[in-house]
Design a protein around this motif. Structure first.
Motif, PDB file in Angstrom:
ATOM      1  N   GLY A  42       1.125  -1.274   0.034  1.00 34.30           N
ATOM      2  CA  GLY A  42       0.182  -0.048   0.076  1.00 34.30           C
ATOM      3  C   GLY A  42       0.701   1.411  -0.380  1.00 34.30           C
ATOM      4  O   GLY A  42       2.156   1.321   0.023  1.00 34.30           O
ATOM      5  N   ARG A  43       0.535   2.622  -0.270  1.00 35.28           N
ATOM      6  CA  ARG A  43       0.835   3.513  -0.410  1.00 35.28           C
ATOM      7  C   ARG A  43       2.194   4.243   1.119  1.00 35.28           C
ATOM      8  O   ARG A  43       3.210   4.255   0.732  1.00 35.28           O
ATOM      9  CB  ARG A  43       0.532   5.186  -0.449  1.00 35.28           C
ATOM     10  CG  ARG A  43      -0.485   4.887  -1.387  1.00 35.28           C
ATOM     11  CD  ARG A  43      -1.404   5.790  -1.613  1.00 35.28           C
ATOM     12  NE  ARG A  43      -2.365   5.674  -3.108  1.00 35.28           N
ATOM     13  CZ  ARG A  43      -1.981   6.836  -4.090  1.00 35.28           C
ATOM     14  NH1 ARG A  43      -1.776   7.538  -3.971  1.00 35.28           N
ATOM     15  NH2 ARG A  43      -2.902   6.796  -5.302  1.00 35.28           N
ATOM     16  N   CYS A  44       2.005   3.597   2.214  1.00 40.06           N
ATOM     17  CA  CYS A  44       2.224   3.077   3.298  1.00 40.06           C
ATOM     18  C   CYS A  44       2.996   2.293   4.077  1.00 40.06           C
ATOM     19  O   CYS A  44       3.553   2.318   5.405  1.00 40.06           O
ATOM     20  CB  CYS A  44       1.498   4.350   4.321  1.00 40.06           C
ATOM     21  SG  CYS A  44       1.053   6.382   3.867  1.00 40.06           S
ATOM     22  N   ASP A  45       3.038   1.537   3.240  1.00 37.16           N
ATOM     23  CA  ASP A  45       3.934   0.027   3.982  1.00 37.16           C
ATOM     24  C   ASP A  45       4.629  -0.135   4.091  1.00 37.16           C
ATOM     25  O   ASP A  45       5.141  -1.450   4.822  1.00 37.16           O
ATOM     26  CB  ASP A  45       2.028  -0.906   2.862  1.00 37.16           C
ATOM     27  CG  ASP A  45       1.791  -2.180   4.951  1.00 37.16           C
ATOM     28  OD1 ASP A  45       2.000  -1.689   5.227  1.00 37.16           O
ATOM     29  OD2 ASP A  45       1.796  -3.218   3.995  1.00 37.16           O
ATOM     30  N   VAL A  46       5.466  -0.262   3.260  1.00 38.77           N
ATOM     31  CA  VAL A  46       7.054  -0.573   2.702  1.00 38.77           C
ATOM     32  C   VAL A  46       7.537  -0.889   4.133  1.00 38.77           C
ATOM     33  O   VAL A  46       7.538   0.887   4.742  1.00 38.77           O
ATOM     34  CB  VAL A  46       7.406  -0.185   1.906  1.00 38.77           C
ATOM     35  CG1 VAL A  46       9.044  -0.490   1.770  1.00 38.77           C
ATOM     36  CG2 VAL A  46       7.127  -0.062   1.123  1.00 38.77           C
ATOM     37  N   GLY A  47       8.191  -1.721   4.791  1.00 43.89           N
ATOM     38  CA  GLY A  47       8.790  -1.926   6.034  1.00 43.89           C
ATOM     39  C   GLY A  47       8.362  -1.496   7.070  1.00 43.89           C
ATOM     40  O   GLY A  47       8.814  -2.530   8.204  1.00 43.89           O
ATOM     41  N   LYS A  52       6.487  -6.734   6.512  1.00 44.03           N
ATOM     42  CA  LYS A  52       7.339  -7.826   6.973  1.00 44.03           C
ATOM     43  C   LYS A  52       6.216  -9.209   7.579  1.00 44.03           C
ATOM     44  O   LYS A  52       7.339  -9.749   7.754  1.00 44.03           O
ATOM     45  CB  LYS A  52       8.073  -7.513   8.025  1.00 44.03           C
ATOM     46  CG  LYS A  52       8.954  -6.304   7.430  1.00 44.03           C
ATOM     47  CD  LYS A  52       9.547  -5.711   7.934  1.00 44.03           C
ATOM     48  CE  LYS A  52      10.281  -4.592   7.767  1.00 44.03           C
ATOM     49  NZ  LYS A  52      11.959  -4.230   8.871  1.00 44.03           N
ATOM     50  N   GLY A  53       5.464  -9.197   8.233  1.00 41.15           N
ATOM     51  CA  GLY A  53       4.352 -10.468   8.267  1.00 41.15           C
ATOM     52  C   GLY A  53       4.727 -10.521   9.619  1.00 41.15           C
ATOM     53  O   GLY A  53       4.786 -11.634  10.412  1.00 41.15           O
ATOM     54  N   THR A  54       5.228  -9.529  10.003  1.00 42.70           N
ATOM     55  CA  THR A  54       5.839  -9.808  11.392  1.00 42.70           C
ATOM     56  C   THR A  54       4.487  -9.098  12.719  1.00 42.70           C
ATOM     57  O   THR A  54       5.101  -8.803  13.625  1.00 42.70           O
ATOM     58  CB  THR A  54       7.078  -9.475  11.638  1.00 42.70           C
ATOM     59  OG1 THR A  54       7.507  -7.645  11.339  1.00 42.70           O
ATOM     60  CG2 THR A  54       8.541 -10.534  11.261  1.00 42.70           C
ATOM     61  N   ILE A  55       3.728  -8.801  12.462  1.00 45.37           N
ATOM     62  CA  ILE A  55       2.987  -8.171  13.920  1.00 45.37           C
ATOM     63  C   ILE A  55       3.081  -8.581  14.337  1.00 45.37           C
ATOM     64  O   ILE A  55       2.294 -10.336  14.590  1.00 45.37           O
ATOM     65  CB  ILE A  55       1.241  -8.208  12.975  1.00 45.37           C
ATOM     66  CG1 ILE A  55       0.674  -6.586  13.167  1.00 45.37           C
ATOM     67  CG2 ILE A  55       0.555  -9.757  12.103  1.00 45.37           C
ATOM     68  CD1 ILE A  55       1.179  -5.368  13.061  1.00 45.37           C
ATOM     69  N   SER A  56       2.239  -8.371  15.676  1.00 46.18           N
ATOM     70  CA  SER A  56       2.213  -9.355  17.161  1.00 46.18           C
ATOM     71  C   SER A  56       0.742  -8.268  17.308  1.00 46.18           C
ATOM     72  O   SER A  56       0.420  -7.900  16.723  1.00 46.18           O
ATOM     73  CB  SER A  56       3.715  -9.340  17.478  1.00 46.18           C
ATOM     74  OG  SER A  56       3.654  -7.393  18.252  1.00 46.18           O
ATOM     75  N   ASN A  57       0.046  -9.103  18.406  1.00 42.62           N
ATOM     76  CA  ASN A  57      -0.840  -8.873  19.272  1.00 42.62           C
ATOM     77  C   ASN A  57      -0.240  -7.308  19.399  1.00 42.62           C
ATOM     78  O   ASN A  57      -1.559  -6.660  20.088  1.00 42.62           O
ATOM     79  CB  ASN A  57      -1.070  -9.557  20.533  1.00 42.62           C
ATOM     80  CG  ASN A  57      -1.632 -11.286  19.782  1.00 42.62           C
ATOM     81  OD1 ASN A  57      -2.328 -10.931  18.545  1.00 42.62           O
ATOM     82  ND2 ASN A  57      -1.369 -12.064  20.375  1.00 42.62           N
ATOM     83  N   CYS A  58       0.548  -7.133  19.808  1.00 42.06           N
ATOM     84  CA  CYS A  58       0.415  -5.496  20.589  1.00 42.06           C
ATOM     85  C   CYS A  58       0.649  -4.452  20.172  1.00 42.06           C
ATOM     86  O   CYS A  58       0.716  -3.594  19.887  1.00 42.06           O
ATOM     87  CB  CYS A  58       2.328  -5.513  21.946  1.00 42.06           C
ATOM     88  SG  CYS A  58       3.900  -6.323  20.801  1.00 42.06           S
TER      89      CYS A  58
END
Length: 71
Positions: A42-47, A52-58
């Motif tokens: 998306g427009r603001c999503d790089v990095g 990166k697929g590293t989203i966590s609950n926090c």
């Protein structure tokens, strides 16, 4: 003129392969003659953790509607 021609070939190659948006940056940290590619979700999503697929609950905050659905 060779560097300019190389850059034009790089850009044309990306466009010919179906890339619709391209952001070109130069860096002293990348070895000369090498390129790096980042996928853009998306427009603001790089990095971001999402890209990166590293989203966590926090990292994730429920919207009010999502919080209501969990109850």
């Amino acid at each position: 003129m060779s560097e300019i021609d190389d850059m034009i070939k790089l850009i044309e190659g990306q466009m010919n392969s179906g890339v619709s948006r391209l952001k070109v940056q130069t860096s002293d940290e990348v070895e000369e003659g090498k390129t790096e590619k980042a996928y853009h979700h998306g427009r603001c999503d790089v990095g971001s953790p999402w890209a990166k697929g590293t989203i966590s609950n926090c990292d994730y905050i429920d919207t009010p509607a999502e919080a209501d659905n969990k109850q």
